[in-house]
Design a protein around this motif. Structure first.
Motif, PDB file in Angstrom:
ATOM      1  N   UNK A 248      15.602  -1.237  11.770  1.00 54.62           N
ATOM      2  CA  UNK A 248      15.344  -1.748  13.116  1.00 54.62           C
ATOM      3  C   UNK A 248      13.999  -1.313  13.686  1.00 54.62           C
ATOM      4  N   UNK A 249      12.990  -1.258  12.845  1.00 49.34           N
ATOM      5  CA  UNK A 249      11.635  -1.108  13.344  1.00 49.34           C
ATOM      6  C   UNK A 249      11.074   0.296  13.346  1.00 49.34           C
ATOM      7  N   UNK A 250       9.752   0.374  13.480  1.00 47.76           N
ATOM      8  CA  UNK A 250       8.996   1.626  13.485  1.00 47.76           C
ATOM      9  C   UNK A 250       9.301   2.477  12.256  1.00 47.76           C
ATOM     10  N   UNK A 251       9.435   1.800  11.123  1.00 48.53           N
ATOM     11  CA  UNK A 251       9.560   2.527   9.865  1.00 48.53           C
ATOM     12  C   UNK A 251       8.308   3.361   9.637  1.00 48.53           C
ATOM     13  N   UNK A 252       7.177   2.812  10.034  1.00 50.88           N
ATOM     14  CA  UNK A 252       5.893   3.507   9.945  1.00 50.88           C
ATOM     15  C   UNK A 252       5.382   3.779  11.352  1.00 50.88           C
ATOM     16  N   UNK A 253       4.635   4.853  11.513  1.00 50.58           N
ATOM     17  CA  UNK A 253       4.079   5.135  12.832  1.00 50.58           C
ATOM     18  C   UNK A 253       2.966   4.159  13.172  1.00 50.58           C
ATOM     19  N   UNK A 254       2.356   3.606  12.143  1.00 47.59           N
ATOM     20  CA  UNK A 254       1.364   2.545  12.356  1.00 47.59           C
ATOM     21  C   UNK A 254       1.380   1.624  11.142  1.00 47.59           C
ATOM     22  N   UNK A 255       1.615   0.359  11.393  1.00 42.83           N
ATOM     23  CA  UNK A 255       1.567  -0.638  10.325  1.00 42.83           C
ATOM     24  C   UNK A 255       0.906  -1.885  10.873  1.00 42.83           C
TER      25      UNK A 255
ATOM     26  N   UNK B 109      -1.782  -0.804   5.186  1.00 47.54           N
ATOM     27  CA  UNK B 109      -2.043   0.633   5.241  1.00 47.54           C
ATOM     28  C   UNK B 109      -1.773   1.328   3.907  1.00 47.54           C
ATOM     29  N   UNK B 110      -2.610   2.277   3.593  1.00 48.43           N
ATOM     30  CA  UNK B 110      -2.478   3.060   2.368  1.00 48.43           C
ATOM     31  C   UNK B 110      -1.302   4.010   2.474  1.00 48.43           C
ATOM     32  N   UNK B 111      -0.564   4.197   1.358  1.00 49.92           N
ATOM     33  CA  UNK B 111       0.509   5.179   1.313  1.00 49.92           C
ATOM     34  C   UNK B 111       1.896   4.572   1.356  1.00 49.92           C
TER      35      UNK B 111
ATOM     36  N   UNK C  77     -11.015  -0.118   7.636  1.00 54.47           N
ATOM     37  CA  UNK C  77     -11.096   1.334   7.815  1.00 54.47           C
ATOM     38  C   UNK C  77     -11.234   1.695   9.288  1.00 54.47           C
ATOM     39  N   UNK C  78     -12.019   0.915   9.999  1.00 56.19           N
ATOM     40  CA  UNK C  78     -12.246   1.168  11.411  1.00 56.19           C
ATOM     41  C   UNK C  78     -11.062   0.677  12.243  1.00 56.19           C
ATOM     42  N   UNK C  79     -10.589  -0.524  11.938  1.00 56.31           N
ATOM     43  CA  UNK C  79      -9.482  -1.108  12.695  1.00 56.31           C
ATOM     44  C   UNK C  79      -8.207  -0.292  12.593  1.00 56.31           C
ATOM     45  N   UNK C  80      -7.900   0.191  11.405  1.00 59.32           N
ATOM     46  CA  UNK C  80      -6.682   0.979  11.230  1.00 59.32           C
ATOM     47  C   UNK C  80      -6.814   2.356  11.867  1.00 59.32           C
ATOM     48  N   UNK C  81      -8.023   2.891  11.887  1.00 59.89           N
ATOM     49  CA  UNK C  81      -8.233   4.187  12.534  1.00 59.89           C
ATOM     50  C   UNK C  81      -7.981   4.078  14.043  1.00 59.89           C
ATOM     51  N   UNK C  82      -8.442   2.994  14.649  1.00 60.03           N
ATOM     52  CA  UNK C  82      -8.191   2.779  16.078  1.00 60.03           C
ATOM     53  C   UNK C  82      -6.690   2.599  16.320  1.00 60.03           C
ATOM     54  N   UNK C  83      -6.040   1.805  15.474  1.00 60.89           N
ATOM     55  CA  UNK C  83      -4.612   1.559  15.637  1.00 60.89           C
ATOM     56  C   UNK C  83      -3.815   2.851  15.499  1.00 60.89           C
ATOM     57  N   UNK C  84      -4.213   3.702  14.556  1.00 57.87           N
ATOM     58  CA  UNK C  84      -3.526   4.975  14.375  1.00 57.87           C
ATOM     59  C   UNK C  84      -3.697   5.864  15.601  1.00 57.87           C
ATOM     60  N   UNK C  85      -4.898   5.878  16.151  1.00 55.56           N
ATOM     61  CA  UNK C  85      -5.168   6.687  17.337  1.00 55.56           C
ATOM     62  C   UNK C  85      -4.314   6.219  18.519  1.00 55.56           C
ATOM     63  N   UNK C  86      -4.280   4.909  18.748  1.00 54.44           N
ATOM     64  CA  UNK C  86      -3.493   4.378  19.847  1.00 54.44           C
ATOM     65  C   UNK C  86      -2.008   4.619  19.639  1.00 54.44           C
ATOM     66  N   UNK C  87      -1.565   4.546  18.394  1.00 51.46           N
ATOM     67  CA  UNK C  87      -0.162   4.748  18.076  1.00 51.46           C
ATOM     68  C   UNK C  87       0.310   6.128  18.497  1.00 51.46           C
TER      69      UNK C  87
END
Length: 250
Positions: A49-56, A64-66, A158-168
């Motif tokens: 039911x969602x948020x399996x990853x902290x950022x996807x 996302x890597x990993x 690389x830049x877009x995912x870094x921003x998304x991770x920060x906001x997450x």
């Protein structure tokens, strides 16, 4: 759908893999994969039911890597013929076909209704439902707008995912870090949402995530609201054996 004798339906939500770092979340990922490996023996259906990853977030050719252990186990279970259904949460709003194409897992962006053994379920992640939470609702409209997504994809991954991770992690309207406290049924937006839905149609169980609190609340004499908790503090999940639904801890 009729659940065969001896089979069960499993529900889990809010793993937030990758938080606060991938290294620190690895033990939680390993525990979750062990749970998946255990339940596949008697699972008829699995709901995530969602948020399996902290950022996807997905670009057309980049994800996302990993999280190889989790994705590999989901692929194995799906390939074995056990249906898995995924509901998008507030940390994975930008799913764009990867789960469907690579894992054969349907992805839903809105709550769905199911009937198992004549028992009705209303299932979703739970973000943005019910009264209040107006700031997040406005933000979600921006994030899910096709133009917003098109513009954002012009950023290098690389830049877009870094921003998304920060906001997450940092944006409270997204992360909800200050919201995981039970303040009573009258202040639980999802409880109010479920009660309003019952005014037009009966459902036996309303099952959601998002709140990070394991909750089992009677809405009336025949309907219950179940919140699945999380795999950060509680390691709780839901299981329906064909007759009754209950929360358990792994």
């Amino acid at each position: 759908m009729q659940i065969p004798k001896g089979k069960k339906i499993y529900f889990a939500s809010d793993n937030h893999l990758g938080a606060p770092t991938k290294e620190q979340s690895l033990p939680r990922e390993q525990k979750f994969v062990a749970w998946l490996d255990e339940i596949k023996k008697d699972a008829a259906v699995i709901f995530l039911l969602g948020d399996l990853f902290d950022m996807w977030m997905e670009y057309k050719t980049v994800i996302p890597k990993g999280f190889t252990r989790t994705l590999g186990k989901l692929a194995e279970i799906s390939d074995s013929g056990i249906p898995i259904y995924y509901f998008v949460g507030n940390h994975d709003l930008w799913m764009n076909g990867y789960f469907e194409e690579e894992l054969n897992i349907p992805v839903y962006h809105k709550p769905q209704e199911y009937t198992f053994n004549n028992t009705t379920f209303f299932i979703g992640h739970g973000d943005g439902l019910g009264p209040g939470d107006k700031g997040y609702k406005r933000m979600k409209k921006v994030f899910t707008n096709p133009i917003s997504k098109w513009l954002y994809r012009w950023l290098h991954p690389d830049f877009g995912m870094r921003i998304a991770q920060y906001l997450s992690v940092k944006n409270k309207m997204i992360s909800g870090d200050d919201d995981a406290i039970f303040l009573g049924e009258d202040k639980e937006w999802l409880v109010q949402y479920c009660k309003r839905k019952l005014e037009t149609k009966h459902r036996d169980y309303f099952v959601f995530g998002h709140r990070h609190l394991p909750l089992d609340i009677a809405l009336n004499s025949k309907s219950r609201y179940i919140n699945l908790g999380d795999w950060i503090s509680y390691y709780t999940y839901g299981v329906f054996d064909g007759e009754t639904m209950e929360l358990k801890e792994y």
